[in-house]
Motif scaffolding. Structure first.
Motif, mmCIF file in Angstrom:
data_model
loop_
_atom_site.group_PDB
_atom_site.id
_atom_site.type_symbol
_atom_site.label_atom_id
_atom_site.label_comp_id
_atom_site.label_asym_id
_atom_site.label_seq_id
_atom_site.Cartn_x
_atom_site.Cartn_y
_atom_site.Cartn_z
ATOM 1 N N ARG A 1 48.627 3.198 68.617
ATOM 2 C CA ARG A 1 49.932 3.850 68.485
ATOM 3 C C ARG A 1 50.123 4.242 67.029
ATOM 4 N N LYS A 2 50.613 5.430 66.842
ATOM 5 C CA LYS A 2 50.879 5.952 65.505
ATOM 6 C C LYS A 2 52.208 6.695 65.593
ATOM 7 N N GLY A 3 53.235 6.115 64.999
ATOM 8 C CA GLY A 3 54.555 6.704 65.107
ATOM 9 C C GLY A 3 55.001 6.738 66.552
ATOM 10 N N ALA A 4 55.411 7.897 67.002
ATOM 11 C CA ALA A 4 55.883 8.051 68.379
ATOM 12 C C ALA A 4 54.751 8.199 69.381
ATOM 13 N N TYR A 5 53.514 8.393 68.897
ATOM 14 C CA TYR A 5 52.406 8.739 69.783
ATOM 15 C C TYR A 5 51.510 7.554 70.120
ATOM 16 N N LYS A 6 51.031 7.568 71.342
ATOM 17 C CA LYS A 6 50.087 6.556 71.823
ATOM 18 C C LYS A 6 48.876 7.284 72.402
ATOM 19 N N LEU A 7 47.697 6.935 71.905
ATOM 20 C CA LEU A 7 46.443 7.490 72.397
ATOM 21 C C LEU A 7 45.710 6.403 73.166
ATOM 22 N N ILE A 8 45.298 6.733 74.370
ATOM 23 C CA ILE A 8 44.558 5.799 75.219
ATOM 24 C C ILE A 8 43.157 6.358 75.423
ATOM 25 N N HIS A 9 42.160 5.486 75.312
ATOM 26 C CA HIS A 9 40.757 5.884 75.505
ATOM 27 C C HIS A 9 40.163 5.006 76.595
ATOM 28 N N TYR A 10 39.674 5.647 77.641
ATOM 29 C CA TYR A 10 38.996 4.963 78.743
ATOM 30 C C TYR A 10 37.495 5.159 78.535
ATOM 31 N N LEU A 11 36.744 4.068 78.475
ATOM 32 C CA LEU A 11 35.311 4.203 78.293
ATOM 33 C C LEU A 11 34.560 3.228 79.183
ATOM 34 N N GLY A 12 33.418 3.683 79.670
ATOM 35 C CA GLY A 12 32.589 2.841 80.515
ATOM 36 C C GLY A 12 32.924 2.896 81.994
ATOM 37 N N TYR A 13 33.899 3.722 82.358
ATOM 38 C CA TYR A 13 34.245 3.879 83.768
ATOM 39 C C TYR A 13 33.390 4.982 84.377
ATOM 40 N N LYS A 14 33.323 5.017 85.681
ATOM 41 C CA LYS A 14 32.616 6.089 86.378
ATOM 42 C C LYS A 14 33.625 7.138 86.827
ATOM 43 N N GLY A 15 33.139 8.332 87.094
ATOM 44 C CA GLY A 15 34.002 9.395 87.593
ATOM 45 C C GLY A 15 34.821 10.031 86.497
ATOM 46 N N GLU A 16 36.050 10.401 86.825
ATOM 47 C CA GLU A 16 36.882 11.166 85.894
ATOM 48 C C GLU A 16 37.271 10.396 84.641
ATOM 49 N N TYR A 17 37.155 9.076 84.638
ATOM 50 C CA TYR A 17 37.511 8.276 83.468
ATOM 51 C C TYR A 17 36.287 7.804 82.684
ATOM 52 N N ALA A 18 35.166 8.493 82.820
ATOM 53 C CA ALA A 18 33.938 8.083 82.143
ATOM 54 C C ALA A 18 34.116 8.018 80.631
ATOM 55 N N ASP A 19 34.812 8.954 80.065
ATOM 56 C CA ASP A 19 35.080 8.987 78.627
ATOM 57 C C ASP A 19 36.338 9.834 78.437
ATOM 58 N N ALA A 20 37.458 9.333 78.925
ATOM 59 C CA ALA A 20 38.690 10.113 78.980
ATOM 60 C C ALA A 20 39.706 9.625 77.955
ATOM 61 N N TYR A 21 40.607 10.523 77.602
ATOM 62 C CA TYR A 21 41.683 10.224 76.662
ATOM 63 C C TYR A 21 43.006 10.686 77.248
ATOM 64 N N GLU A 22 44.064 9.994 76.881
ATOM 65 C CA GLU A 22 45.418 10.406 77.217
ATOM 66 C C GLU A 22 46.271 10.228 75.966
ATOM 67 N N LEU A 23 47.247 11.113 75.788
ATOM 68 C CA LEU A 23 48.145 11.056 74.640
ATOM 69 C C LEU A 23 49.570 11.182 75.141
#
Length: 69
Positions: free
Chosen positions: A6-28
């Motif tokens: 988390r940095k200020g108002a923003y939160k970055l999420i990183h999904y790693l090691g999953y299969k399918g659409e979350y193999a190396d995904a990010y959300e902000l």
């Protein structure tokens, strides 16, 4: 694994090691405007997401290198 920062108002999420659409995904999310994390801004807010992603990956690399030492 799932890691986040988390940095200020923003939160970055990183999904790693999953299969399918979350193999190396990010959300902000802007937690001030979207506290329920319903509106993923990652693809629309590159100027915010890119430096946060670089910082998160650097922190993960530093943490992993300390564990190997």
């Amino acid at each position: 694994a799932t890691v986040a920062m988390r940095k200020g108002a923003y939160k970055l999420i990183h999904y790693l090691g999953y299969k399918g659409e979350y193999a190396d995904a990010y959300e902000l999310y802007n937690l001030e405007e979207d506290p329920e994390e319903l509106n993923d801004l990652y693809s629309r807010q590159a100027r915010i997401a890119s430096p946060m992603k670089a910082e998160l990956l650097a922190a993960l690399q530093a943490a992993n290198s300390r564990m190997k030492a």
